[in-house]
Motif scaffolding. Structure first.
Motif, PDB file in Angstrom:
ATOM      1  N   TRP A 957      42.934  30.043  39.321  1.00 11.38           N
ATOM      2  CA  TRP A 957      43.773  31.193  38.932  1.00 11.38           C
ATOM      3  C   TRP A 957      43.645  31.490  37.431  1.00 11.38           C
ATOM      4  O   TRP A 957      43.437  32.646  37.041  1.00 11.38           O
ATOM      5  CB  TRP A 957      45.247  30.921  39.271  1.00 11.38           C
ATOM      6  CG  TRP A 957      46.146  31.984  38.713  1.00 11.38           C
ATOM      7  CD1 TRP A 957      46.328  33.240  39.193  1.00 11.38           C
ATOM      8  CD2 TRP A 957      46.946  31.898  37.525  1.00 11.38           C
ATOM      9  NE1 TRP A 957      47.186  33.955  38.392  1.00 11.38           N
ATOM     10  CE2 TRP A 957      47.589  33.156  37.365  1.00 11.38           C
ATOM     11  CE3 TRP A 957      47.183  30.891  36.589  1.00 11.38           C
ATOM     12  CZ2 TRP A 957      48.448  33.419  36.307  1.00 11.38           C
ATOM     13  CZ3 TRP A 957      48.040  31.155  35.540  1.00 11.38           C
ATOM     14  CH2 TRP A 957      48.664  32.400  35.399  1.00 11.38           C
ATOM     15  N   VAL A 958      43.741  30.452  36.598  1.00 12.23           N
ATOM     16  CA  VAL A 958      43.704  30.721  35.151  1.00 12.23           C
ATOM     17  C   VAL A 958      42.312  31.209  34.736  1.00 12.23           C
ATOM     18  O   VAL A 958      42.184  32.056  33.837  1.00 12.23           O
ATOM     19  CB  VAL A 958      44.140  29.487  34.333  1.00 12.23           C
ATOM     20  CG1 VAL A 958      43.030  28.443  34.212  1.00 12.23           C
ATOM     21  CG2 VAL A 958      44.604  29.916  32.935  1.00 12.23           C
ATOM     22  N   SER A 960      40.406  33.020  36.658  1.00 14.74           N
ATOM     23  CA  SER A 960      40.405  34.418  37.107  1.00 14.74           C
ATOM     24  C   SER A 960      41.099  35.311  36.090  1.00 14.74           C
ATOM     25  O   SER A 960      40.630  36.395  35.762  1.00 14.74           O
ATOM     26  CB  SER A 960      41.108  34.533  38.465  1.00 14.74           C
ATOM     27  OG  SER A 960      41.202  35.890  38.862  1.00 14.74           O
ATOM     28  N   ARG A 961      42.232  34.821  35.566  1.00 16.59           N
ATOM     29  CA  ARG A 961      42.967  35.607  34.560  1.00 16.59           C
ATOM     30  C   ARG A 961      42.172  35.698  33.250  1.00 16.59           C
ATOM     31  O   ARG A 961      42.211  36.701  32.556  1.00 16.59           O
ATOM     32  CB  ARG A 961      44.347  34.989  34.267  1.00 16.59           C
ATOM     33  CG  ARG A 961      45.298  34.887  35.428  1.00 16.59           C
ATOM     34  CD  ARG A 961      45.329  36.141  36.303  1.00 16.59           C
ATOM     35  NE  ARG A 961      45.652  37.326  35.526  1.00 16.59           N
ATOM     36  CZ  ARG A 961      45.165  38.543  35.787  1.00 16.59           C
ATOM     37  NH1 ARG A 961      44.328  38.734  36.786  1.00 16.59           N
ATOM     38  NH2 ARG A 961      45.513  39.560  35.025  1.00 16.59           N
ATOM     39  N   ALA A 964      39.675  38.394  33.685  1.00 16.57           N
ATOM     40  CA  ALA A 964      40.331  39.705  33.583  1.00 16.57           C
ATOM     41  C   ALA A 964      40.562  40.058  32.119  1.00 16.57           C
ATOM     42  O   ALA A 964      40.343  41.205  31.700  1.00 16.57           O
ATOM     43  CB  ALA A 964      41.651  39.686  34.349  1.00 16.57           C
ATOM     44  N   ASN A 987      49.081  38.550  26.657  1.00 17.01           N
ATOM     45  CA  ASN A 987      49.503  38.155  28.013  1.00 17.01           C
ATOM     46  C   ASN A 987      48.760  36.911  28.482  1.00 17.01           C
ATOM     47  O   ASN A 987      49.356  36.017  29.088  1.00 17.01           O
ATOM     48  CB  ASN A 987      49.264  39.296  29.000  1.00 17.01           C
ATOM     49  CG  ASN A 987      50.257  40.429  28.820  1.00 17.01           C
ATOM     50  OD1 ASN A 987      51.232  40.285  28.089  1.00 17.01           O
ATOM     51  ND2 ASN A 987      50.016  41.556  29.467  1.00 17.01           N
ATOM     52  N   PHE A 988      47.450  36.855  28.190  1.00 21.97           N
ATOM     53  CA  PHE A 988      46.701  35.680  28.651  1.00 21.97           C
ATOM     54  C   PHE A 988      47.202  34.418  27.970  1.00 21.97           C
ATOM     55  O   PHE A 988      47.506  33.415  28.629  1.00 21.97           O
ATOM     56  CB  PHE A 988      45.201  35.845  28.396  1.00 21.97           C
ATOM     57  CG  PHE A 988      44.434  34.580  28.696  1.00 21.97           C
ATOM     58  CD1 PHE A 988      44.240  34.180  30.014  1.00 21.97           C
ATOM     59  CD2 PHE A 988      43.968  33.760  27.680  1.00 21.97           C
ATOM     60  CE1 PHE A 988      43.587  32.983  30.303  1.00 21.97           C
ATOM     61  CE2 PHE A 988      43.307  32.572  27.962  1.00 21.97           C
ATOM     62  CZ  PHE A 988      43.115  32.185  29.271  1.00 21.97           C
ATOM     63  N   GLU A 992      50.162  33.484  30.710  1.00 18.98           N
ATOM     64  CA  GLU A 992      49.312  32.893  31.746  1.00 18.98           C
ATOM     65  C   GLU A 992      48.857  31.486  31.354  1.00 18.98           C
ATOM     66  O   GLU A 992      49.054  30.536  32.116  1.00 18.98           O
ATOM     67  CB  GLU A 992      48.116  33.821  32.012  1.00 18.98           C
ATOM     68  CG  GLU A 992      48.578  35.112  32.661  1.00 18.98           C
ATOM     69  CD  GLU A 992      47.585  36.261  32.613  1.00 18.98           C
ATOM     70  OE1 GLU A 992      47.874  37.308  33.214  1.00 18.98           O
ATOM     71  OE2 GLU A 992      46.528  36.134  31.967  1.00 18.98           O
ATOM     72  N   CYS A1028      39.231  27.751  28.644  1.00 18.40           N
ATOM     73  CA  CYS A1028      40.245  28.775  28.352  1.00 18.40           C
ATOM     74  C   CYS A1028      40.522  28.863  26.855  1.00 18.40           C
ATOM     75  O   CYS A1028      40.620  29.966  26.297  1.00 18.40           O
ATOM     76  CB  CYS A1028      41.542  28.472  29.088  1.00 18.40           C
ATOM     77  SG  CYS A1028      41.421  28.741  30.858  1.00 18.40           S
ATOM     78  N   HIS A1077      36.448  36.025  38.424  1.00 15.79           N
ATOM     79  CA  HIS A1077      37.622  36.805  38.796  1.00 15.79           C
ATOM     80  C   HIS A1077      37.775  36.838  40.312  1.00 15.79           C
ATOM     81  O   HIS A1077      36.839  37.135  41.045  1.00 15.79           O
ATOM     82  CB  HIS A1077      37.504  38.239  38.258  1.00 15.79           C
ATOM     83  CG  HIS A1077      38.754  39.029  38.450  1.00 15.79           C
ATOM     84  ND1 HIS A1077      38.779  40.264  39.024  1.00 15.79           N
ATOM     85  CD2 HIS A1077      40.054  38.730  38.167  1.00 15.79           C
ATOM     86  CE1 HIS A1077      40.019  40.714  39.062  1.00 15.79           C
ATOM     87  NE2 HIS A1077      40.808  39.783  38.553  1.00 15.79           N
ATOM     88  N   ASP A1082      44.510  35.742  42.585  1.00 14.98           N
ATOM     89  CA  ASP A1082      45.543  36.471  41.814  1.00 14.98           C
ATOM     90  C   ASP A1082      46.713  36.850  42.701  1.00 14.98           C
ATOM     91  O   ASP A1082      47.879  36.717  42.317  1.00 14.98           O
ATOM     92  CB  ASP A1082      44.944  37.733  41.178  1.00 14.98           C
ATOM     93  CG  ASP A1082      44.069  37.402  39.978  1.00 14.98           C
ATOM     94  OD1 ASP A1082      44.065  36.236  39.557  1.00 14.98           O
ATOM     95  OD2 ASP A1082      43.395  38.321  39.465  1.00 14.98           O
ATOM     96  N   ASP A1086      50.507  35.575  42.395  1.00 16.17           N
ATOM     97  CA  ASP A1086      51.603  36.546  42.240  1.00 16.17           C
ATOM     98  C   ASP A1086      52.750  36.192  43.180  1.00 16.17           C
ATOM     99  O   ASP A1086      53.925  36.246  42.786  1.00 16.17           O
ATOM    100  CB  ASP A1086      51.107  37.971  42.549  1.00 16.17           C
ATOM    101  CG  ASP A1086      50.282  38.553  41.417  1.00 16.17           C
ATOM    102  OD1 ASP A1086      50.332  37.996  40.300  1.00 16.17           O
ATOM    103  OD2 ASP A1086      49.588  39.570  41.641  1.00 16.17           O
TER     104      ASP A1086
END
Length: 1241
Positions: A957-958, A960-961, A964, A987-988, A992, A1028, A1077, A1082, A1086
């Motif tokens: 997930w992270v 994927s973010r 994005a 936001n990241f 996240e 990351c 991604h 995602d 959510d």
């Protein structure tokens, strides 16, 4: 007839307000001091009963005053003025009245009020004094309710508390107060006011028996006393609670300042082996990096390649800086444009393009000359004329060498990655040669020519000025304005009417003007050809009253038949419209003013008078002749010189002009054909409007500092050649040297050079001329090859100089090089706000901040600036008012991030320092995230070249973010959408990475050593975390260069990376590289976060701050059960649950749970039984339920009254409805919780 009930007390200012407002009414109400009828008992005094039946009642000074003043048209001429009147009513009620009463009432023997300081009252009155400085009345040009309310509020201080010394300090307030109280309406109510001589208690006169009070009055006083006592007790209790809370709550920790104290020679790399400090501090982070970047050559286009001319498959990015004025200091306008340009430059550099951002500085002709002239006068008592031209220019160069590079140092402080070896100054030899060459080529082509026309003239500067240097001051009517060189303020905003006599008859024509002194230069009267009133005057002349001048009556379509009398005076030499009329009708052009604003070519006694002294003299002379008709208020725009604050005069002067017709068409066509792109496209309308209607450009400036015009006036010592005139272009030649100019002149007049005498033009070129060729003059045009970096890629600048600079660069680039100077123009928004007019002060403070940002530190920055002492004092007052405790240290990175986050295409920016401070906290979040990661990674961690493919759901997930965010950032840079970039990064990192992923991996790292599976899981998470962090830092590096570098240098490197390199020469993350991604992951996350937020909400509702509860998630289908099982560890960790157990739709949930719906697929059941005292919670909620019901009942009663919708303002009605809705929601939640607890019991 209406009845106005008022207090009989002579000092009841509220009643006095209503009584004075009534005096302005066409039909004033009947004023009564009797006890009001019982029906008015609930209404406050004053009260106005409308009509005989008394069904409509207005009460309170503001409401009554507004109604009465509106009857007398004293509430403002339009909506704007009415809003200003309301503002002053509010100021009187909330600011002046309370402090006036608190100071004066104890002097009158009224006890029970908390006393206020005399100093506080003076402070508030000084606010009023400042507002009244340029005005007679508070709103508009006539007395309004604002003046009535403020005067009555100021009555008590003026009568009892403001001594003579106080009134001297409040000259504007005192003048205004005396003006108001001496109006007949005020005198009728107040009588003659005696001003305070000494502030002492007022003693009642002996023998004056007080009037016995009625029973009703005594009851009312007792009730008021009771209310006052309750209020005082309430205030004491609140203060007591506040103090207790303060003692219980620890003081909020101030932002710490940590210094980097390791001796590091300039240009050497910073020590990154020592541990990171506990928290982020800009002073620590920003130390030492910039000199290292410079020394390594990272900002040069040659970095990493043999030659700049070497082809680069990634492309070339070139941008030149909009050259700031040499006089300037880095204000937020510069900070905005340079932050954006630096972000773009760093992004292109990290993409591997050959990148050049070229620095430069503008000589700023007028601004620099003014600064140095003021300095000379201040320090040596000399003018430039005392020194002479050559010595004065030496003084300017001396000043430039001492102070001129200030802005370069500040740009470095901002992190601007400019190639400083290529820095240019517009007066440098290379650029000066280009300016000279441009003038000569354009002059030889006939594009530059000599003409005598009207220009914007500043008498103080003795120079023509450009339109951008003229401020348009809008006046609503009669206004007194300060003018340099005049002791008294000068009257503007009035229209004077006077008559011209028709020659040979008693008939007269009435004309009107706002500049009566210019009638001395009138040469005609104009009327409209179709106006029937003046048809009989065809061929007639009018007689000038002060000389024997006969002036024709001309017929011209420009005259507005409906304005005034339909007849207009024509002064061709001093008005732009009249100039055009004069040309059309071949009128005489009489110049009545010299360069200093003294009258010339006029009869005595006006000859030699100063222009605004002549204004009074002409008016009086017309009155003496009986030809004056009237004077009345007239809304108008007054042109004011932004540099000298002088009133600009249209003056007829021979000057050099650039013919812009053909160049303007080419510039417009370049945009129409798509060869030049202007972003955002809503500026296209402005562009085409200017280019399609372009006027010729006046490039002469009557200054000493600047590029002296390389043009020479030719005098021929030969009788066969007639002498020339200054305005005749045939007698002017241009040349690179005087000898070249002589050769040209000799050839033109066909004579030998020894018969030629030359006089070089004293004027210099408009600063915008050298700025217009800046994109190619910096590369050595016309002598050097431009092919590598010209044309440039992009120009980024403010939309306010689209015409003054951008258009001229495009025109001159096309004309002189045959190419556009750049491919795209991006126009950013302007910074607005009250402090920006103070040039410097908001500027450096958010960058430097910290201990040095206390007011004394900010003052020191101001004192060392180039500002005028008066402006410095204004700036200090602004600093003191806005930042009494100084500005916290925010740092460069936070400021840059804030500026980029604010930038949007289509609105101007009102920057808030608190927002910058918020991004400083964001830097601290990054800091803590990297510190946590470094502890978690460990000393032996080695980043792998690629991910393992064994990543868990949180990792996928992270990642994927992250993908994005990479996509959003690159798309944002390509579209110049900086808010999208900053939002993606923020936001990241915050929501996240820090809020979710780091929390999810903490349990994984904590049990890493338990078994081989745990070790393997932790190893995968470490690689994900490193990816990351490393990628996230590269994403934010162009915007936050210092903290990006500091943290990046602490991370280990992959084997394929250069361990010593800067983050700013690593590659920027691109979408092709980051392909993880996953929309499915995602969507799943959510859903998980929705469940987590629902659990957190339930925990908050039941005050489970530290207690962990079991959580049962009832799922609608097996797919959701599987999803909950897959993410159970994440849900448990993020929601602080004891356990998380999925329950099928048909399964039973244990009793004692609080229930909330997370989504249509899942219901949250949080076990409360045994965790809380049920009876205690029920009792608390029952009390809360009762309070809510009482509040709602009271609110409903109020809203259901018959006159509620008519009397209560719409805004208040909306607030009441919202309050009722919120209370209803809270009540339903309380009832639901009680029912839930009761079931558990």
């Amino acid at each position: 007839m209406a009845s106005l009930y008022v207090s009989p007390h002579p000092d009841d200012f509220r009643s006095l307000l209503a009584l004075i407002a009534a005096e302005f009414c066409p039909s004033p109400p009947r004023a009564l001091t009797d006890e009001p009828p019982a029906s008015l008992a609930l209404h406050s005094c004053p009260s106005l009963v409308l009509g005989d039946g008394g069904s409509e009642v207005l009460s309170g000074a503001s409401a009554v005053g507004w109604y009465l003043a509106s009857q007398g048209k004293r509430t403002g001429l339009d909506t704007k003025q009415q809003s200003q009147v309301w503002q002053w009513l509010s100021f009187a009620d909330n600011e002046l009245t309370p402090v006036a009463c608190a100071v004066v009432f104890p002097l009158l023997g009224v006890l029970g009020l908390q006393q206020s300081s005399h100093a506080e009252m003076i402070r508030i009155l000084k606010v009023l004094d400042k507002n009244l400085e340029p005005k007679t009345f508070l709103v508009g040009e006539s007395l309004t309710l604002a003046d009535i309310a403020m005067t009555t509020a100021a009555l008590l201080p003026f009568k009892y508390a403001l001594e003579a010394s106080d009134r001297e300090a409040l000259t504007n307030v005192t003048r205004w107060f005396l003006t108001c109280v001496n109006q007949p309406q005020f005198v009728k109510v107040l009588g003659q006011i005696s001003l305070c001589e000494k502030m002492v208690p007022v003693i009642s006169k002996p023998g004056a028996a007080p009037k016995p009070k009625t029973e009703a009055q005594l009851k009312k006083e007792a009730k008021n006393r009771e209310k006052l006592e309750k209020f005082q007790k309430k205030k004491e209790m609140e203060e007591k609670k506040k103090q207790e809370k303060k003692l219980a709550k620890p003081e909020k920790k101030e932002l710490g300042t940590i210094s980097y104290d390791v001796p590091t020679p300039p240009g050497e790399k910073k020590d990154v082996l020592r541990p990171l400090p506990d928290s982020y501090s800009p002073q620590y982070v920003e130390a030492a990096w910039y000199p290292w970047w410079e020394k390594q050559g990272y900002f040069k286009p040659e970095h990493g390649r043999k030659s700049v001319s070497e082809p680069n498959p990634r492309g070339v990015f070139m941008m030149c800086i909009p050259p700031p004025n040499v006089t300037g200091s880095l204000h937020l306008g510069h900070a905005l444009t340079n932050a954006i340009q630096d972000c773009l430059t760093r992004w292109h550099r990290m993409r591997g393009e050959t990148t050049l951002w070229n620095p430069g500085c503008d000589h700023a002709g007028i601004a620099t000359q003014v600064v140095v002239e003021k300095k000379l006068m201040r320090e040596r008592g000399m003018s430039r004329h005392d020194l002479g031209r050559d010595q004065f220019i030496q003084e300017v160069w001396k000043w430039k060498n001492e102070k001129g590079d200030r802005i370069y140092h500040q740009l470095k402080k901002l992190g601007s990655s400019l190639d400083w070896d290529r820095a240019c100054f517009t007066m440098d030899p290379k650029l000066s040669y280009a300016v000279q060459e441009a003038f000569i080529r354009l002059h030889e082509d006939g594009v530059i020519y000599r003409s005598k026309r009207l220009v914007n003239w500043s008498c103080t500067l003795n120079s023509a000025i450009s339109d951008i240097e003229v401020d348009k001051r809008e006046l609503t009517g009669r206004t007194l304005l300060p003018v340099p060189g005049y002791k008294d303020k000068v009257e503007f905003g009035v229209l004077v009417s006077f008559a011209y006599k028709i020659e040979g008859s008693d008939e007269e024509v009435i004309v009107a003007t706002t500049r009566i002194e210019t009638m001395l230069g009138d040469t005609a009267v104009a009327v409209h050809p179709a106006d029937p009133r003046y048809q009989h005057l065809k061929g007639k002349m009018v007689v000038h009253p002060f000389c024997d001048r006969k002036m024709p009556v001309v017929f011209d379509d420009f005259v507005d038949v409906s304005f005034g009398t339909g007849a207009v005076k024509i002064t061709p030499a001093h008005d732009q419209n009249d100039y055009e009329v004069g040309n059309r009708h071949n009128l005489a052009f009489i110049n009545i003013m010299d360069e200093n604003g003294l009258l010339i070519n006029v009869p005595p006694p006006f000859l030699g008078m100063k222009r605004f002294e002549a204004r009074k003299a002409v008016l009086q002379a017309l009155k003496d002749l009986g030809q004056f008709k009237e004077i009345k208020d007239n809304p108008m725009v007054v042109p004011v010189c932004s540099r000298s604050k002088d009133i600009v005069e249209p003056l007829l002067k021979p000057q050099w002009y650039v013919d812009c017709a053909d160049m303007g068409k080419q510039a417009a066509d370049a945009v129409r054909e798509g060869r030049l792109k202007i972003i955002p496209d809503h500026h296209l309308k402005t562009w085409f409007n200017w280019m399609d209607n372009i006027r010729d450009w006046c490039i002469s400036r009557q200054l000493w500092w600047g590029h002296r015009i390389p043009a020479y006036f030719v005098t021929v010592n030969d009788p066969s050649v007639k002498p020339g005139e200054d305005m005749d272009g045939h007698y002017w030649v241009s040349g690179r040297t005087e000898d070249e100019a002589k050769e040209k002149a000799a050839k033109r007049f066909n004579i030998s050079t020894d018969k030629i005498t030359l006089r070089q033009d004293e004027d210099v070129l408009d600063t915008w001329f050298s700025s217009g060729i800046f994109p190619f003059s910096i590369f050595g045009w016309p002598n050097e090859d431009l092919s590598v970096f010209y044309p440039g890629t992009l120009l980024e600048t403010g939309h306010d100089i689209l015409f003054f600079w951008v258009a001229r660069m495009v025109m001159m680039g096309l004309k002189l090089t045959g190419q556009l100077p750049f491919k795209e123009v991006w126009l950013f928004d302007l910074l607005t706000g009250p402090s920006l007019s103070l040039n410097l002060y908001l500027t450096i403070a958010p960058i430097h901040g910290g201990p040095g940002s206390c007011c004394s530190g900010l003052y020191a920055q101001l004192n060392d600036s180039n500002l005028d002492p008066v402006e410095v004092e204004k700036a200090k007052q602004g600093q003191k008012s806005d930042y009494p405790s100084g500005i916290p240290e925010c740092g460069t990175d936070a400021l840059r991030f804030a500026l980029c986050a604010y930038t949007s295409q289509g609105r101007d920016i009102n920057l808030d320092v608190n927002r910058i401070l918020g991004y400083r906290h964001f830097c601290n979040k990054l800091w803590n995230a990297v510190k946590f990661a470094m502890r978690s990674l460990g000393d032996s961690f080695v980043p792998s070249e690629k991910l393992s493919g064994q990543e868990g759901v949180s990792d996928r997930w992270v990642l994927s973010r992250l993908c994005a965010a990479v996509g959003l950032c690159n798309a944002g840079f390509q579209a110049y959408d900086f808010p999208a970039i900053t939002t993606a990064i923020y936001n990241f990192w915050l929501y996240e990475l820090c809020d979710v992923y780091l929390e999810c991996v903490k349990p994984v790292f904590s049990r890493a050593e338990e078994d081989s599976v745990s070790q393997s899981q932790a190893a995968v998470c470490r690689q994900t975390l490193y990816t990351c962090l490393e990628t996230g830092l590269r994403l934010l590096a162009p915007i936050m260069p210092f903290v990006g570098e500091e943290l990046y240098q602490r991370l280990p490197r992959r084997q394929s990376q250069d361990a010593s390199a800067s983050i700013h020469v690593t590659s920027y993350p691109e979408t092709a590289e980051f392909c993880w991604h996953s929309e499915e992951v995602d969507r799943q996350m959510d859903f998980v976060m929705t469940v987590v937020r629902t659990i957190r909400s339930l925990r908050a509702d039941y005050n489970l701050t530290k207690t962990r509860a079991d959580c049962y998630l009832q799922c609608i289908d097996s797919e959701t059960v599987t999803l909950v099982e897959q993410y159970s560890l994440q849900i448990q960790t993020l929601s602080l649950s004891q356990t998380v157990q999925p329950v099928p739709a048909t399964g039973a949930v244990p009793e004692g749970c609080a229930v909330a719906i997370a989504s249509d697929r899942c219901t949250v059941n949080l076990m409360l039984k045994g965790l809380i005292d049920l009876e205690k919670e029920v009792a608390k909620l029952t009390v809360k339920k009762g309070e809510l019901e009482k509040q709602m009942e009271k609110l409903r009663e109020r809203m259901e009254k018959s006159d509620y919708k008519e009397k209560v303002p719409v805004k208040v009605q909306e607030l009441d409805a919202e309050k009722l809705r919120q209370s209803q929601t809270e009540l339903e939640k309380a009832k639901e919780a009680i029912d839930n607890f009761m079931r558990m019991m």
